[in-house]
Design an enzyme around this catalytic site. Structure first.
Site, PDB file in Angstrom:
ATOM      1  N   PHE A 271      -1.155   5.824   8.206  1.00 43.54           N
ATOM      2  CA  PHE A 271      -2.599   5.785   8.042  1.00 43.54           C
ATOM      3  C   PHE A 271      -3.147   7.208   8.031  1.00 43.54           C
ATOM      4  O   PHE A 271      -3.022   7.956   9.003  1.00 43.54           O
ATOM      5  CB  PHE A 271      -3.276   4.944   9.125  1.00 43.54           C
ATOM      6  CG  PHE A 271      -4.661   4.569   8.713  1.00 43.54           C
ATOM      7  CD1 PHE A 271      -4.880   3.472   7.888  1.00 43.54           C
ATOM      8  CD2 PHE A 271      -5.738   5.348   9.093  1.00 43.54           C
ATOM      9  CE1 PHE A 271      -6.158   3.155   7.456  1.00 43.54           C
ATOM     10  CE2 PHE A 271      -7.019   5.030   8.667  1.00 43.54           C
ATOM     11  CZ  PHE A 271      -7.231   3.933   7.849  1.00 43.54           C
TER      12      PHE A 271
ATOM     13  N   GLU B 119     -10.696   8.966  -6.782  1.00 41.97           N
ATOM     14  CA  GLU B 119     -10.413   8.212  -5.549  1.00 41.97           C
ATOM     15  C   GLU B 119      -9.689   9.087  -4.531  1.00 41.97           C
ATOM     16  O   GLU B 119      -8.949  10.001  -4.890  1.00 41.97           O
ATOM     17  CB  GLU B 119      -9.522   7.005  -5.876  1.00 41.97           C
ATOM     18  CG  GLU B 119     -10.142   5.641  -5.699  1.00 41.97           C
ATOM     19  CD  GLU B 119     -10.637   5.287  -4.302  1.00 41.97           C
ATOM     20  OE1 GLU B 119     -10.980   6.173  -3.503  1.00 41.97           O
ATOM     21  OE2 GLU B 119     -10.688   4.081  -4.021  1.00 41.97           O
ATOM     22  N   ASP B 120      -9.880   8.746  -3.283  1.00 43.44           N
ATOM     23  CA  ASP B 120      -9.154   9.463  -2.228  1.00 43.44           C
ATOM     24  C   ASP B 120      -7.726   8.957  -2.099  1.00 43.44           C
ATOM     25  O   ASP B 120      -6.782   9.720  -1.998  1.00 43.44           O
ATOM     26  CB  ASP B 120      -9.898   9.335  -0.881  1.00 43.44           C
ATOM     27  CG  ASP B 120     -10.243   7.885  -0.515  1.00 43.44           C
ATOM     28  OD1 ASP B 120      -9.963   6.960  -1.310  1.00 43.44           O
ATOM     29  OD2 ASP B 120     -10.806   7.685   0.579  1.00 43.44           O
TER      30      ASP B 120
ATOM     31  N   ASP C  94      -4.096   2.409  -2.087  1.00 41.74           N
ATOM     32  CA  ASP C  94      -3.259   1.807  -1.048  1.00 41.74           C
ATOM     33  C   ASP C  94      -2.748   0.458  -1.579  1.00 41.74           C
ATOM     34  O   ASP C  94      -1.797   0.434  -2.360  1.00 41.74           O
ATOM     35  CB  ASP C  94      -4.131   1.677   0.209  1.00 41.74           C
ATOM     36  CG  ASP C  94      -3.387   1.190   1.439  1.00 41.74           C
ATOM     37  OD1 ASP C  94      -2.187   1.419   1.551  1.00 41.74           O
ATOM     38  OD2 ASP C  94      -4.033   0.582   2.320  1.00 41.74           O
TER      39      ASP C  94
HETATM   40  P1  IMP Z   1      -6.891  -0.429  -1.201  1.00 38.91           P
HETATM   41  O1  IMP Z   1      -7.883  -1.399  -1.779  1.00 38.91           O
HETATM   42  O2  IMP Z   1      -5.991  -1.066  -0.198  1.00 38.91           O
HETATM   43  O3  IMP Z   1      -6.126   0.316  -2.283  1.00 38.91           O
HETATM   44  O4  IMP Z   1      -7.697   0.608  -0.336  1.00 38.91           O
HETATM   45  C1  IMP Z   1      -8.547   1.493  -0.892  1.00 38.91           C
HETATM   46  C2  IMP Z   1      -9.455   2.137   0.118  1.00 38.91           C
HETATM   47  O5  IMP Z   1      -9.091   1.891   1.480  1.00 38.91           O
HETATM   48  C3  IMP Z   1      -9.362   3.626  -0.070  1.00 38.91           C
HETATM   49  O6  IMP Z   1     -10.258   4.066  -1.046  1.00 38.91           O
HETATM   50  C4  IMP Z   1      -9.693   4.130   1.311  1.00 38.91           C
HETATM   51  O7  IMP Z   1     -11.084   4.255   1.441  1.00 38.91           O
HETATM   52  C5  IMP Z   1      -9.176   3.054   2.228  1.00 38.91           C
HETATM   53  N1  IMP Z   1      -7.834   3.432   2.724  1.00 38.91           N
HETATM   54  C6  IMP Z   1      -6.633   2.962   2.326  1.00 38.91           C
HETATM   55  N2  IMP Z   1      -5.625   3.535   2.974  1.00 38.91           N
HETATM   56  C7  IMP Z   1      -6.193   4.431   3.809  1.00 38.91           C
HETATM   57  C8  IMP Z   1      -5.662   5.392   4.752  1.00 38.91           C
HETATM   58  O8  IMP Z   1      -4.453   5.564   4.945  1.00 38.91           O
HETATM   59  N3  IMP Z   1      -6.577   6.122   5.431  1.00 38.91           N
HETATM   60  C9  IMP Z   1      -7.928   5.990   5.245  1.00 38.91           C
HETATM   61  N4  IMP Z   1      -8.458   5.137   4.372  1.00 38.91           N
HETATM   62  C10 IMP Z   1      -7.604   4.362   3.657  1.00 38.91           C
HETATM   63 MG    MG Z   2     -11.939   5.128  -0.851  1.00 36.08          MG
END
Ligand code: IMP
Ligand code: MG
Length: 174
Positions: A152, A99-100, A103
């Site tokens: 972000f 994963e990148d 969040d």
């Molecule tokens: P989560 O479900 O909130 O954990 O978000 C996961 C996905 O949202 C990540 O795999 C990213 O693709 C995107 N994402 C979350 N935070 C960021 C950020 O700071 N920059 C860019 N993409 C984000």
């Molecule tokens: Mg992602």
């Protein structure tokens, strides 16, 4: 053009390199001889995956999965589904999800549950970045690159409304 945010560097490409090298060494120690399938979560993980697998000089397979989580812009839609699934048989295999960023954790929790139901031999998570301040559900990150502040992030695969994925550093926008 004037409404576009201007990214500022948070981690340089050298810091990213050192992080990816460290993660590759940890992964190699655990997965050598286990023929893992590395599953990259599209699109954000593509650059990290490409750099990581070049350092893993042992047999492995590369897969990608595409989920819909974030809509356009910065806000999560909260609804997650698999948009493009896996081509290989994963039952009984050693899976390592790439994963990148973690969040809220909602996306990766959904994906790990989805994969666990397919009965892999093992299932672990490698995340380049972790934003723990925003977590809504607990997530175990087995291989973690960088803990990041509540900003972000863009660059090195990460986007803001599909922009900035090509930046070689990890940056943030305000
Ligand atoms: P989560 O479900 O909130 O954990 O978000 C996961 C996905 O949202 C990540 O795999 C990213 O693709 C995107 N994402 C979350 N935070 C960021 C950020 O700071 N920059 C860019 N993409 C984000
Ligand atoms: Mg992602």
């Amino acid at each position: 053009m004037s409404s576009q945010p201007k990214p500022r560097i948070l981690f340089t490409r050298d810091e990213i390199d050192a992080t990816v090298n460290r993660l590759a060494a940890e992964i190699k120690k655990d997965y050598l001889g286990k023929s893992p399938i590395l599953i990259g979560v599209l699109k954000g993980s593509f650059m990290f995956m490409a750099d990581l697998v070049r350092l893993l000089d042992f047999p492995l397979e590369v897969e990608f999965i595409r989920l819909s989580s974030y809509g356009r812009g910065r806000e999560s839609s909260g609804k997650i589904k698999v948009v493009q699934g896996l081509r290989s048989e994963i039952r009984g295999r050693n899976l390592l999800v790439i994963e990148d960023i973690v969040d809220t954790g909602l996306t990766i929790s959904f994906l790990l549950d989805y994969l666990r139901k397919k009965k892999p031999a093992s299932l672990k998570l490698c995340a380049l970045t972790d934003k723990p301040s925003r977590r809504q559900t607990p997530v175990t990150i087995d291989y973690l690159g960088l803990t990041v502040p509540d900003k972000f992030l863009v660059g090195y695969g990460l986007d803001w409304d599909e922009k900035f994925r090509n930046l070689p550093d990890i940056c943030f926008v305000e």
